[in-house]
Design a protein around this motif. Structure first.
Motif, PDB file in Angstrom:
ATOM      1  N   PHE A  76      13.841  10.709  63.012  1.00 42.69           N
ATOM      2  CA  PHE A  76      12.994  10.412  61.714  1.00 42.69           C
ATOM      3  C   PHE A  76      11.520   9.817  62.101  1.00 42.69           C
ATOM      4  O   PHE A  76      10.638  10.258  61.516  1.00 42.69           O
ATOM      5  N   TRP A  77      11.540   8.918  63.124  1.00 43.34           N
ATOM      6  CA  TRP A  77      10.069   8.311  63.523  1.00 43.34           C
ATOM      7  C   TRP A  77       9.286   9.532  64.222  1.00 43.34           C
ATOM      8  O   TRP A  77       7.972   9.604  63.966  1.00 43.34           O
ATOM      9  N   LEU A  78       9.756  10.775  64.530  1.00 45.38           N
ATOM     10  CA  LEU A  78       8.776  11.660  65.196  1.00 45.38           C
ATOM     11  C   LEU A  78       8.533  12.570  64.345  1.00 45.38           C
ATOM     12  O   LEU A  78       7.596  13.181  64.180  1.00 45.38           O
ATOM     13  N   ALA A  79       9.512  13.137  63.322  1.00 47.32           N
ATOM     14  CA  ALA A  79       9.412  13.932  62.213  1.00 47.32           C
ATOM     15  C   ALA A  79       8.535  13.779  61.090  1.00 47.32           C
ATOM     16  O   ALA A  79       7.812  14.541  60.505  1.00 47.32           O
ATOM     17  N   GLY A  80       8.877  12.398  60.719  1.00 45.47           N
ATOM     18  CA  GLY A  80       8.376  11.913  59.507  1.00 45.47           C
ATOM     19  C   GLY A  80       6.799  11.991  59.389  1.00 45.47           C
ATOM     20  O   GLY A  80       6.266  12.623  58.627  1.00 45.47           O
ATOM     21  N   PRO A  81       6.084  11.253  60.252  1.00 44.10           N
ATOM     22  CA  PRO A  81       4.784  11.487  60.163  1.00 44.10           C
ATOM     23  C   PRO A  81       3.957  12.752  60.625  1.00 44.10           C
ATOM     24  O   PRO A  81       3.151  13.126  59.719  1.00 44.10           O
ATOM     25  N   VAL A  82       4.705  13.631  61.170  1.00 47.71           N
ATOM     26  CA  VAL A  82       4.235  14.982  61.433  1.00 47.71           C
ATOM     27  C   VAL A  82       4.190  15.709  60.128  1.00 47.71           C
ATOM     28  O   VAL A  82       3.186  16.296  59.812  1.00 47.71           O
ATOM     29  N   SER A  83       5.207  15.737  59.529  1.00 45.72           N
ATOM     30  CA  SER A  83       5.411  16.375  58.093  1.00 45.72           C
ATOM     31  C   SER A  83       4.618  15.714  57.282  1.00 45.72           C
ATOM     32  O   SER A  83       4.089  16.664  56.347  1.00 45.72           O
ATOM     33  N   ALA A  84       4.547  14.568  56.843  1.00 48.07           N
ATOM     34  CA  ALA A  84       3.545  13.902  56.141  1.00 48.07           C
ATOM     35  C   ALA A  84       2.103  14.295  56.161  1.00 48.07           C
ATOM     36  O   ALA A  84       1.445  14.681  55.442  1.00 48.07           O
ATOM     37  N   HIS A  85       1.707  14.477  57.478  1.00 47.10           N
ATOM     38  CA  HIS A  85       0.352  14.891  57.913  1.00 47.10           C
ATOM     39  C   HIS A  85       0.177  16.311  57.530  1.00 47.10           C
ATOM     40  O   HIS A  85      -1.031  16.590  56.973  1.00 47.10           O
ATOM     41  N   MET A  86       1.109  17.296  57.658  1.00 43.56           N
ATOM     42  CA  MET A  86       1.026  18.568  57.329  1.00 43.56           C
ATOM     43  C   MET A  86       0.808  18.750  56.101  1.00 43.56           C
ATOM     44  O   MET A  86      -0.096  19.491  55.362  1.00 43.56           O
ATOM     45  N   ILE A  87       1.684  18.085  55.102  1.00 42.88           N
ATOM     46  CA  ILE A  87       1.722  18.082  53.677  1.00 42.88           C
ATOM     47  C   ILE A  87       0.213  17.568  53.153  1.00 42.88           C
ATOM     48  O   ILE A  87      -0.284  18.210  52.156  1.00 42.88           O
ATOM     49  N   SER A  88      -0.240  16.534  53.854  1.00 41.31           N
ATOM     50  CA  SER A  88      -1.770  16.145  53.198  1.00 41.31           C
ATOM     51  C   SER A  88      -2.900  17.051  53.763  1.00 41.31           C
ATOM     52  O   SER A  88      -3.619  17.048  52.974  1.00 41.31           O
ATOM     53  N   LYS A  89      -2.682  17.415  54.945  1.00 44.06           N
ATOM     54  CA  LYS A  89      -3.551  18.551  55.302  1.00 44.06           C
ATOM     55  C   LYS A  89      -3.664  19.750  54.452  1.00 44.06           C
ATOM     56  O   LYS A  89      -4.555  20.366  53.977  1.00 44.06           O
ATOM     57  N   LEU A  90      -2.509  20.252  53.761  1.00 45.41           N
ATOM     58  CA  LEU A  90      -2.382  21.131  52.981  1.00 45.41           C
ATOM     59  C   LEU A  90      -3.043  20.944  51.784  1.00 45.41           C
ATOM     60  O   LEU A  90      -3.660  21.501  51.107  1.00 45.41           O
ATOM     61  N   GLU A  91      -2.803  19.526  51.150  1.00 48.71           N
ATOM     62  CA  GLU A  91      -3.396  19.109  49.959  1.00 48.71           C
ATOM     63  C   GLU A  91      -4.803  19.071  50.025  1.00 48.71           C
ATOM     64  O   GLU A  91      -5.408  19.453  49.189  1.00 48.71           O
ATOM     65  N   VAL A  92      -5.396  18.765  51.060  1.00 54.41           N
ATOM     66  CA  VAL A  92      -7.174  18.847  51.317  1.00 54.41           C
ATOM     67  C   VAL A  92      -7.287  20.093  51.290  1.00 54.41           C
ATOM     68  O   VAL A  92      -8.409  20.580  50.904  1.00 54.41           O
ATOM     69  N   LEU A  93      -6.515  21.229  51.965  1.00 51.52           N
ATOM     70  CA  LEU A  93      -7.002  22.471  52.049  1.00 51.52           C
ATOM     71  C   LEU A  93      -7.014  23.271  50.631  1.00 51.52           C
ATOM     72  O   LEU A  93      -7.934  24.224  50.292  1.00 51.52           O
ATOM     73  N   ILE A  94      -6.092  23.063  49.577  1.00 55.29           N
ATOM     74  CA  ILE A  94      -5.935  23.663  48.575  1.00 55.29           C
ATOM     75  C   ILE A  94      -6.480  23.028  47.332  1.00 55.29           C
ATOM     76  O   ILE A  94      -6.484  23.560  46.227  1.00 55.29           O
ATOM     77  N   ASN A  95      -6.754  21.632  47.421  1.00 52.41           N
ATOM     78  CA  ASN A  95      -6.889  20.928  46.153  1.00 52.41           C
ATOM     79  C   ASN A  95      -8.681  21.103  45.945  1.00 52.41           C
ATOM     80  O   ASN A  95      -9.295  20.503  46.696  1.00 52.41           O
ATOM     81  N   GLU A  96      -9.200  21.845  45.153  1.00 56.00           N
ATOM     82  CA  GLU A  96     -10.507  22.085  44.677  1.00 56.00           C
ATOM     83  C   GLU A  96     -11.073  20.624  44.184  1.00 56.00           C
ATOM     84  O   GLU A  96     -12.398  20.603  44.318  1.00 56.00           O
ATOM     85  N   ASN A  97     -10.400  19.842  43.681  1.00 56.68           N
ATOM     86  CA  ASN A  97     -10.963  18.570  42.904  1.00 56.68           C
ATOM     87  C   ASN A  97     -10.728  17.559  43.748  1.00 56.68           C
ATOM     88  O   ASN A  97     -10.869  16.196  43.178  1.00 56.68           O
ATOM     89  N   LEU A  98     -10.611  17.693  45.079  1.00 54.55           N
ATOM     90  CA  LEU A  98     -10.297  16.392  45.735  1.00 54.55           C
ATOM     91  C   LEU A  98     -11.513  15.558  46.079  1.00 54.55           C
ATOM     92  O   LEU A  98     -11.330  14.184  46.023  1.00 54.55           O
ATOM     93  N   GLU A  99     -12.574  16.084  45.824  1.00 54.38           N
ATOM     94  CA  GLU A  99     -13.812  15.184  46.426  1.00 54.38           C
ATOM     95  C   GLU A  99     -14.163  14.242  45.154  1.00 54.38           C
ATOM     96  O   GLU A  99     -14.684  13.247  45.438  1.00 54.38           O
ATOM     97  N   GLU A 100     -13.299  14.461  43.987  1.00 57.88           N
ATOM     98  CA  GLU A 100     -13.454  13.473  42.942  1.00 57.88           C
ATOM     99  C   GLU A 100     -12.694  12.221  43.008  1.00 57.88           C
ATOM    100  O   GLU A 100     -13.050  11.084  42.570  1.00 57.88           O
TER     101      GLU A 100
END
Length: 110
Positions: A76-100
């Motif tokens: 859990f300590w190895l997989a959790g941060p990696v998966s959270a980072h990948m999901i947040s990276k995806l949010e940054v890439l696909i969210n067009e209104n993120l700068e707000e």
């Protein structure tokens, strides 16, 4: 007498883990922004599960099952941060209104 001490300490760790997870659930409902919600869920993933499984390790005593529980914590300590980072990276890439909501560099790096 030793069994009661083991029960109290193990139950205390499990109680702390459950309270941490309840606080994370409250954060999931209270926060409005997806990256803040991810922070709350990552807290439950790392700290809550650590305390609950550590409490189970104390309650079960030192045997082969304790090693298995320690390996679950490590996973859990190895997989959790990696998966959270990948999901947040995806949010940054696909969210067009993120700068707000927050500052993001032009190339999409976190």
């Amino acid at each position: 007498m030793m069994a009661w001490i083991q029960l109290i300490i193990g139950g205390g760790f499990i109680g702390i883990g459950v309270m941490t997870m309840c606080a994370a659930v409250l954060g999931l409902y209270r926060f409005h922004y997806v990256l803040n919600r991810m922070h709350a869920s990552a807290m439950a993933d790392s700290l809550g599960i650590l305390f609950v499984i550590f409490g189970l390790m104390i309650l079960s005593g030192f045997q082969f099952g304790t090693l298995k529980l320690a390996l679950i914590i490590a996973f859990f300590w190895l997989a959790g941060p990696v998966s959270a980072h990948m999901i947040s990276k995806l949010e940054v890439l696909i969210n067009e209104n993120l700068e707000e909501e927050c500052e993001v560099s032009k190339d999409g790096d976190l």
